[in-house]
Design an enzyme around this catalytic site. Structure first.
Site, PDB file in Angstrom:
ATOM      1  N   TRP A 102       0.831  -1.209   0.000  1.00 41.39           N
ATOM      2  CA  TRP A 102       0.000   0.000   0.000  1.00 41.39           C
ATOM      3  C   TRP A 102       0.864   1.257   0.000  1.00 41.39           C
ATOM      4  CZ3 TRP A 102      -4.337  -0.924  -1.971  1.00 41.39           C
ATOM      5  CH2 TRP A 102      -5.005  -2.114  -1.728  1.00 41.39           C
ATOM      6  N   ASP A 170      -2.092   6.563   6.160  1.00 38.46           N
ATOM      7  CA  ASP A 170      -3.132   5.671   5.649  1.00 38.46           C
ATOM      8  C   ASP A 170      -3.446   4.680   6.774  1.00 38.46           C
ATOM      9  OD1 ASP A 170      -4.651   3.727   4.436  1.00 38.46           O
ATOM     10  OD2 ASP A 170      -3.210   3.276   2.848  1.00 38.46           O
ATOM     11  N   LYS A 194     -12.777  -1.900   5.835  1.00 34.50           N
ATOM     12  CA  LYS A 194     -12.106  -2.848   6.722  1.00 34.50           C
ATOM     13  C   LYS A 194     -12.628  -2.736   8.156  1.00 34.50           C
ATOM     14  CE  LYS A 194      -8.806  -3.180   3.296  1.00 34.50           C
ATOM     15  NZ  LYS A 194      -8.019  -2.302   2.446  1.00 34.50           N
TER      16      LYS A 194
HETATM   17  C1  LIG Z   1      -7.429  -1.800   1.411  1.00 29.81           C
HETATM   18  C2  LIG Z   1      -6.397  -0.760   1.569  1.00 29.81           C
HETATM   19  C3  LIG Z   1      -6.266   0.298   0.657  1.00 29.81           C
HETATM   20  C4  LIG Z   1      -7.123   0.411  -0.584  1.00 29.81           C
HETATM   21  O1  LIG Z   1      -8.345   0.939  -0.299  1.00 29.81           O
HETATM   22  P1  LIG Z   1      -9.404   1.250  -1.441  1.00 29.81           P
HETATM   23  O2  LIG Z   1     -10.513   1.821  -0.633  1.00 29.81           O
HETATM   24  O3  LIG Z   1      -9.745  -0.052  -2.103  1.00 29.81           O
HETATM   25  O4  LIG Z   1      -8.820   2.200  -2.392  1.00 29.81           O
HETATM   26  C5  LIG Z   1      -5.297   1.244   0.905  1.00 29.81           C
HETATM   27  N1  LIG Z   1      -4.479   1.162   1.971  1.00 29.81           N
HETATM   28  C6  LIG Z   1      -4.571   0.153   2.856  1.00 29.81           C
HETATM   29  C7  LIG Z   1      -3.631   0.111   4.017  1.00 29.81           C
HETATM   30  C8  LIG Z   1      -5.524  -0.839   2.681  1.00 29.81           C
HETATM   31  O5  LIG Z   1      -5.601  -1.847   3.564  1.00 29.81           O
END
Ligand SMILES: *Cc1c(COP(=O)(O)O)cnc(C)c1O
Length: 358
Positions: A102, A170, A194
């Site tokens: 990521w 993030d 998530k």
């Molecule tokens: C799942 C995830 C993403 C991607 O998220 P989207 O909403 O599908 O763009 C980005 N960063 C992390 C750490 C993730 O677990």
């Protein structure tokens, strides 16, 4: 509903059963309108209440200080990879820590907008740890980290000191899973699917001074300032997704907030790591000092056994344990809504599988 499988999917992921049941109960009539939440105006009274309450509850749950705004945006965390540099990497350099898949995606987008300094990387060891020594630029526009790497199963336990440089994170796969000092960050973002709700909405927490810095030449929809000023109602927001996020936040409060949830989450992770560490059949892939309590990654003695583990686990009522295709192995994603008793069932299954196959 006891025949629901134990859901270890990494995302979209498990939601609290009582939240889904409430959605079901209210589906035909939201807030006395006689209509569903998908059918009413985003400027009407019923939705406005949902929107404002979800923001207030996120603020309360994460103890977000008053000098921050909460935004509900679209485009996933992936669009944040671009929006962050588009708004804040204007002339200078941004620091990024490369901790996994990521982080890498975020770095790729940032490079389109300016100079990226890789302040640290754990790529040398397959992203199994968080780099300790960071080479930070003193005058960086910001530092970007990925506080929990969903795929390799590592997380930042202690966040770096950045002085006046804003830290951006993030937090998609761990938001609201532990207490966080929000004041340490300039901006936090997280796709909801998530730990917060369904796919389709991304929570952004932005400090006022950063919002004020957003330049006017960034296109309206991708400019944070637009959404700060209009309280995420500049255009039609993803009303249904925000409604469910609101219910999840109420559920978090009912559990006793992050203080209580963090404790349960630690215990859930501990139980699984205990089995992994207890012998040499299972092998954790993350450095014990940096391992995630949300995404637990491990390997078995052979790929054949890993495939067999997945097959048998599915028969036993567990779904989503196969590791990400880029790293293989197994991964148990145990987000907030994943019940402790499900972890205990997995632990039993793991011990039995070990006995039968070692
Ligand atoms: C799942 C995830 C993403 C991607 O998220 P989207 O909403 O599908 O763009 C980005 N960063 C992390 C750490 C993730 O677990």
């Amino acid at each position: 509903m006891s025949n629901r499988p134990y859901n270890f999917y990494p995302g979209p992921a498990i939601l609290p059963l009582e939240v889904i049941q409430q959605v079901q109960n209210e589906l035909l009539n939201i807030g006395g309108t006689g209509l569903s939440v998908m059918e009413v105006s985003h400027r009407g009274k019923a939705y406005d209440e949902i929107h404002k309450t979800a923001m207030a509850d996120l603020k309360e749950v994460l103890h977000i200080p008053d000098n921050y705004h909460i935004l509900f945006l679209q485009g996933g965390a992936s669009l944040q990879f671009a929006m962050v540099p588009m708004n804040f990497l204007r002339k200078g350099t941004a620091d990024y820590v490369n901790t996994g898949s990521w982080a890498k995606k975020a770095i790729k987008e940032a490079k389109l907008f300016g100079n990226v300094n890789i302040a640290g990387s754990s790529e040398d060891k397959n992203f199994s740890y968080i780099p300790r020594e960071l080479n930070l630029s003193p005058d960086a526009d910001y530092l970007h980290i990925t506080s929990n790497e969903t795929i390799s199963g590592i997380r930042w336990n202690r966040f770096p000191e950045t002085g006046y440089v804003p830290m951006i994170s993030d937090m998609s796969s761990e938001i609201c899973s532990r207490k966080i000092d929000v004041a340490r960050f300039g901006l936090i973002y997280a796709g909801a699917q998530k730990n917060l709700g369904p796919a389709g909405v991304t929570a952004v927490i932005i400090r006022d001074d950063l919002a004020e810095k957003c330049p006017d030449d960034v296109t309206t929809m991708l400019n944070y300032k637009t959404h700060v000023e209009k309280e995420s109602l500049f255009n039609t927001p993803p009303c249904f997704a925000i409604y469910v996020v609101g219910l999840v936040l109420k559920w978090i409060k009912k559990q006793g907030g992050l203080e209580a949830l963090e404790e349960v989450n630690n215990e859930k992770a501990r139980l699984i790591y205990e089995v992994i560490d207890g012998g040499d059949f299972y092998r954790g892939t993350a450095d014990p000092a940096d391992r995630s309590i949300m995404n637990i990654t491990f390997r078995l003695p052979s790929e054949e056994l890993e495939a067999e583990f997945v097959r048998q686990s599915e028969k036993a009522g567990f779904v989503g344990l196969k590791g990400h295709r880029s790293v293989g192995g197994l991964r148990a994603s145990i987000y907030n809504a994943f019940p402790l008793e499900g972890v205990k069932e997995l632990v039993k299954f793991m011990k039995k599988f070990e006995q039968e196959n070692s």
